[in-house]
Design an enzyme around this catalytic site. Structure first.
Site, short mmCIF file in Angstrom:
data_model
loop_
_atom_site.label_atom_id
_atom_site.label_comp_id
_atom_site.label_asym_id
_atom_site.label_seq_id
_atom_site.Cartn_x
_atom_site.Cartn_y
_atom_site.Cartn_z
N LYS A 125 8.85 -64.12 -0.91
CA LYS A 125 8.76 -64.26 -2.37
C LYS A 125 7.46 -64.98 -2.69
CE LYS A 125 11.11 -63.50 -6.21
NZ LYS A 125 12.01 -62.40 -6.55
N ASP A 165 8.79 -59.52 -10.63
CA ASP A 165 9.93 -60.42 -10.91
C ASP A 165 9.66 -60.93 -12.33
OD1 ASP A 165 12.32 -61.92 -9.49
OD2 ASP A 165 11.27 -63.48 -10.57
P1 NDP Z 1 11.59 -60.26 -16.97
O1 NDP Z 1 10.39 -61.12 -16.98
O2 NDP Z 1 11.47 -58.81 -17.22
O3 NDP Z 1 12.68 -60.82 -18.00
C1 NDP Z 1 13.19 -62.11 -17.90
C2 NDP Z 1 14.06 -62.39 -19.11
O4 NDP Z 1 14.70 -63.64 -18.95
C3 NDP Z 1 13.25 -62.51 -20.41
O5 NDP Z 1 14.06 -62.10 -21.47
C4 NDP Z 1 12.97 -64.00 -20.47
O6 NDP Z 1 12.71 -64.49 -21.78
C5 NDP Z 1 14.26 -64.56 -19.94
N1 NDP Z 1 14.01 -65.88 -19.33
C6 NDP Z 1 13.08 -66.20 -18.41
N2 NDP Z 1 13.12 -67.51 -18.11
C7 NDP Z 1 14.11 -68.01 -18.86
C8 NDP Z 1 14.64 -69.30 -19.02
N3 NDP Z 1 14.15 -70.34 -18.32
N4 NDP Z 1 15.67 -69.47 -19.89
C9 NDP Z 1 16.17 -68.40 -20.59
N5 NDP Z 1 15.68 -67.16 -20.50
C10 NDP Z 1 14.68 -66.97 -19.65
O7 NDP Z 1 12.30 -60.52 -15.55
P2 NDP Z 1 13.36 -59.63 -14.78
O8 NDP Z 1 14.27 -58.96 -15.75
O9 NDP Z 1 12.63 -58.82 -13.79
O10 NDP Z 1 14.15 -60.75 -13.97
C11 NDP Z 1 15.31 -61.41 -14.47
C12 NDP Z 1 16.09 -62.01 -13.34
O11 NDP Z 1 16.49 -60.98 -12.41
C13 NDP Z 1 15.33 -63.04 -12.48
O12 NDP Z 1 16.25 -64.00 -12.00
C14 NDP Z 1 14.83 -62.21 -11.30
O13 NDP Z 1 14.57 -63.01 -10.17
C15 NDP Z 1 16.04 -61.30 -11.09
N6 NDP Z 1 15.77 -60.07 -10.37
C16 NDP Z 1 14.84 -59.17 -10.80
C17 NDP Z 1 14.63 -58.00 -10.12
C18 NDP Z 1 13.73 -56.93 -10.63
O14 NDP Z 1 13.76 -55.82 -10.07
N7 NDP Z 1 12.93 -57.14 -11.68
C19 NDP Z 1 15.34 -57.72 -8.85
C20 NDP Z 1 16.36 -58.69 -8.52
C21 NDP Z 1 16.53 -59.82 -9.25
P3 NDP Z 1 11.18 -64.66 -22.32
O15 NDP Z 1 10.77 -63.30 -22.77
O16 NDP Z 1 11.30 -65.67 -23.40
O17 NDP Z 1 10.38 -65.16 -21.16
#
Ligand code: NDP
Length: 443
Positions: A125, A165
């Site tokens: 990571k 991510d």
């Molecule tokens: P994105 O950046 O596309 O979206 C993240 C979302 O979560 C946004 O809506 C963001 O809001 C919100 N967010 C981020 N940080 C916080 C916080 N501290 N408190 C509240 N909301 C928050 O990321 P992903 O959708 O790719 O990832 C989301 C989760 O899924 C993570 O935990 C990631 O590790 C996990 N994941 C992702 C994978 C992937 O294929 N993308 C695979 C496996 C797991 P804002 O717009 O305000 O930042």
């Protein structure tokens, strides 16, 4: 003191400044007492001590120039955690909360998640404390180019294959890939999540969210139920959340929430996904804008999303976003199942409540493994110089998620706790990594 407890204690003492890493290690190792007792070889081989220590940790300066001509400096990370079953594989996160402990927790979880996919990928990571919010495209590109100018020395299609991510989507992967190619002259599958025009895979963007819903449906099916007609609370509004919402709607469930780091929307009529995408993906704005398009919905600043009554909860935003009070609220609201789209979104206290109260619970390392599994399919296509169809990949994803569910529920049964999928996921994933590590000697 048992071997497992000694290793946990050692990690707790050594890494007091890395609470997320300590949390992830403790959660996993605490499930492994029985497996470890059954295999005295593991202790002699120092298996757990090796498992919790990354093979390599890279930390580097990322200098870049902002649009005002000011030099900015961020810190970059890549933790190459474990290559026992294949090249390091795992995403890059760009978010101000990123530090070594966060990257180590994600890398540690990734080893086990990748093992569950059944594909030949090890765990890694990386990321940076860079905040993409409010930056121009030129600033994002400049940052990505500087980040890759250091990282390219350590990655490659057969050694380490990063992906996206939080904060790293198609735009960032494009800039990172372009710089890798420029520095090395190589057109190779060194990153996944690429655009379709330059080696990306169909269905990769959808895979984590879709996979989460496939696994959820499998879980419900095995408990005499299904997603059809269910009310679902999803947090987040990014890649994972939006594709989870899409697939839930397709399978006849109604998702009534979405959120970002500022607050959350409750739309009892069902979230309008086109609006969420327009606000978050196209305009890169705040979720509160949803009300301008759907005035009957409600917006709440800050926390509280888990107080919404639902049948199924899918935390898809970030780590530790669902605590004990939230878990109690879900139980009180009649929630049947919690399936994690994000990595470690539920605190240990919340998980204990779910397990105690008989809520079906699918941990992230199993439920969100569809993304990395499809990344591995992207690697295969890149190596073969082929592109498979969307339907072909989606069909493979469905099989992979069903296999993951089968393996983790079987492991949970083997260890006498059929409804404890935390135990099942940790045991099933660990056994394969342990076997590979033992077979390869002391390295
Ligand atoms: P994105 O950046 O596309 O979206 C993240 C979302 O979560 C946004 O809506 C963001 O809001 C919100 N967010 C981020 N940080 C916080 C916080 N501290 N408190 C509240 N909301 C928050 O990321 P992903 O959708 O790719 O990832 C989301 C989760 O899924 C993570 O935990 C990631 O590790 C996990 N994941 C992702 C994978 C992937 O294929 N993308 C695979 C496996 C797991 P804002 O717009 O305000 O930042």
């Amino acid at each position: 003191m048992s071997y497992v407890n000694r290793v946990i204690k050692n990690v707790q003492t050594r890494y007091q400044d890395q609470p997320e890493f300590v949390q992830a290690v403790s959660e996993v190792l605490n499930s492994l007492h029985l497996v470890i007792e059954q295999n005295p070889d593991y202790e002699r081989a120092g298996l757990l001590e090796r498992l919790v220590e990354p093979e390599r940790t890279l930390m580097f300066r990322v200098p870049w120039v902002d649009d005002g001509g000011q030099v900015q400096v961020n810190r970059g990370y890549r933790v190459q955690f474990n290559s026992a079953i294949g090249p390091y594989k795992g995403g890059l996160r760009f978010h101000p909360s990123v530090n070594l402990g966060v990257i180590k927790f994600l890398g540690f979880e990734q080893i086990l998640k990748n093992s569950l996919t059944g594909l030949a990928i090890g765990g890694g990571k990386g990321g940076s404390d860079f905040d993409p919010h409010g930056k121009s495209d030129r600033e994002i590109m400049t940052f990505c180019q500087s980040f890759m100018t250091e990282l390219f020395k350590y990655i490659g299609q057969d050694t380490d294959v990063p992906a996206g991510d939080i904060g790293v989507g198609a735009r960032e992967i494009g800039f990172l890939y372009g710089q890798y190619k420029r520095l090395t002259g190589l057109n190779e599958g060194v990153l996944t999540g690429k655009g379709l025009s330059y080696g990306g895979s169909l269905a990769r963007a959808e895979a984590t969210g879709y996979g989460l819903v496939y696994l959820t449906n499998e879980l419900l099916k095995n408990h005499g139920s299904s997603l059809a007609g269910k009310t679902v609370v999803v947090s987040g509004a990014g890649n994972v959340a939006t594709h989870a919402i899409e697939k839930c709607h397709e399978l006849g469930a109604k998702v009534v929430t979405a959120s970002d780091s500022s607050g959350w929307i409750h739309d009892p009529n069902g979230i309008n996904l086109a609006t969420v995408r327009r606000i978050k993906k196209t305009d890169r704005g705040r979720i509160s804008k949803y009300l301008e398009f759907h005035p009957k919905a409600n917006y709440t600043e800050g926390r509280g999303i888990w107080s919404v009554k639902c049948d199924i909860a899918m935390p898809c935003a970030t780590q530790n976003e669902l605590n004990a009070a939230d878990a109690e609220a879900l139980v009180k609201g009649g929630c049947l199942a919690v399936c994690e789209g994000a990595n470690m979104p539920s605190t240990p206290e919340a998980i204990n409540i779910f397990l105690k109260k008989g809520i079906l619970f699918a941990p992230g390392k199993a439920a969100n493994a569809g993304g990395v599994a499809t990344s591995a399919l992207e690697m295969s296509q890149n190596s073969m110089r082929q592109s498979w169809t969307f339907d072909e990949i989606d069909a493979r994803l469905k099989i992979i998620m069903a296999d993951i569910y089968r393996d983790i529920s079987q492991a949970a049964k083997d260890f006498g706790e059929p409804d404890n999928l935390v135990l099942g996921a940790n045991v099933a994933s660990f056994r394969k990594v342990a076997e590979a590590m033992l077979a390869q000697g002391v390295i």
